[in-house]
Design an enzyme around this catalytic site. Structure first.
Site, short mmCIF file in Angstrom:
data_model
loop_
_atom_site.label_atom_id
_atom_site.label_comp_id
_atom_site.label_asym_id
_atom_site.label_seq_id
_atom_site.Cartn_x
_atom_site.Cartn_y
_atom_site.Cartn_z
N HIS A 119 0.86 -1.18 0.30
CA HIS A 119 -0.22 -0.02 0.28
C HIS A 119 0.86 1.39 0.17
CE1 HIS A 119 -4.29 2.00 0.94
NE2 HIS A 119 -2.18 2.71 1.87
N ASP A 155 -6.42 -2.26 4.55
CA ASP A 155 -5.14 -1.96 5.03
C ASP A 155 -4.58 -2.06 6.36
OD1 ASP A 155 -4.67 -1.66 1.99
OD2 ASP A 155 -5.92 -0.03 2.49
N GLU A 184 7.97 0.91 -3.34
CA GLU A 184 7.37 -0.05 -3.26
C GLU A 184 8.28 -1.15 -4.10
OE1 GLU A 184 3.21 -0.06 -5.02
OE2 GLU A 184 3.52 2.46 -4.64
#
Length: 213
Positions: A119, A155, A184
């Site tokens: 995320h 999340d 990421e």
């Protein structure tokens, strides 16, 4: 040499994290002791026929399966098809990578302890949609990326790894997203590597990263 952990990726979009995971495994950037490769991406499951991730899978020689929700009479039936596709390929770890569908409690339970998500924020800050926009609207000075195990919330699962990214005064949603995306691509392969080595242990809300003896 034992077989690498078989990883399945679920994606809806362009597939940049699919590429990061697959290239890290194929390029030897997930090494275990003795040079053994602990993980390999064996299948992509996309929920859109137009997902860019499908082109990435073709380029990298990864099997791709398209399972659109409209092909099934219900959400439950669609998820059963996704589960079947993953189980048929003996997937040991499922990675959500820009998968724009909320998975059900039943799906989470089926893959309990072997379902990861990435995320683009420092959770628990800015969960859900448009986290980069949320960070800018709130005047955050720092944002980042989080890899976490998936639970029944949005999340909210136990955090595995995080990386901080500064928010610049002139950032737009796009420039901040690009800076976070670079982290990421570094963070997700490392989380998969640790999982494949058996070094991640969930203890309530925390994930313990165990040392190799």
């Amino acid at each position: 040499m034992s077989e690498p952990l078989r990883v399945g990726v679920l994606a809806s979009g362009r597939g940049s994290n699919l590429r990061a995971l697959a290239e890290a495994a194929a390029g030897g950037r997930m090494p275990a002791a003795g040079g053994r490769m602990p993980a390999a991406v064996v299948v992509l499951v996309a929920d859109r026929a137009g997902a860019g991730a499908l082109a990435v899978a073709r380029e990298l020689g990864i099997e791709a399966v398209v399972l659109e929700p409209g092909q099934h009479p219900s959400r439950e039936a669609h998820e059963k098809a996704v589960i079947a596709a993953l189980e048929e390929r003996r997937v040991g770890l499922v990675c959500l990578a820009g998968y724009m569908r909320l998975v059900s409690a039943g799906f989470v339970a089926h893959f309990a302890g072997r379902l990861l998500n990435i995320h683009p924020s420092l959770l628990p800050a800015f969960p859900g949609l448009h986290p980069q926009r949320q960070a800018l609207e709130h005047g955050a000075r720092v944002s980042g990326a989080t890899v976490h195990f998936v639970d029944d919330g949005v999340d909210t699962g136990p955090i595995v790894l995080q990386a901080a990214v500064p928010v610049m005064p002139d950032d737009t949603e796009a420039t901040l997203a690009a800076r976070i995306l670079a982290e990421e691509h570094r963070l997700y392969p490392e989380a998969v590597r640790l999982f494949a080595l058996g070094r991640l242990e969930i203890r309530g809300r925390r994930v313990q990263i165990r040392e190799i003896p």
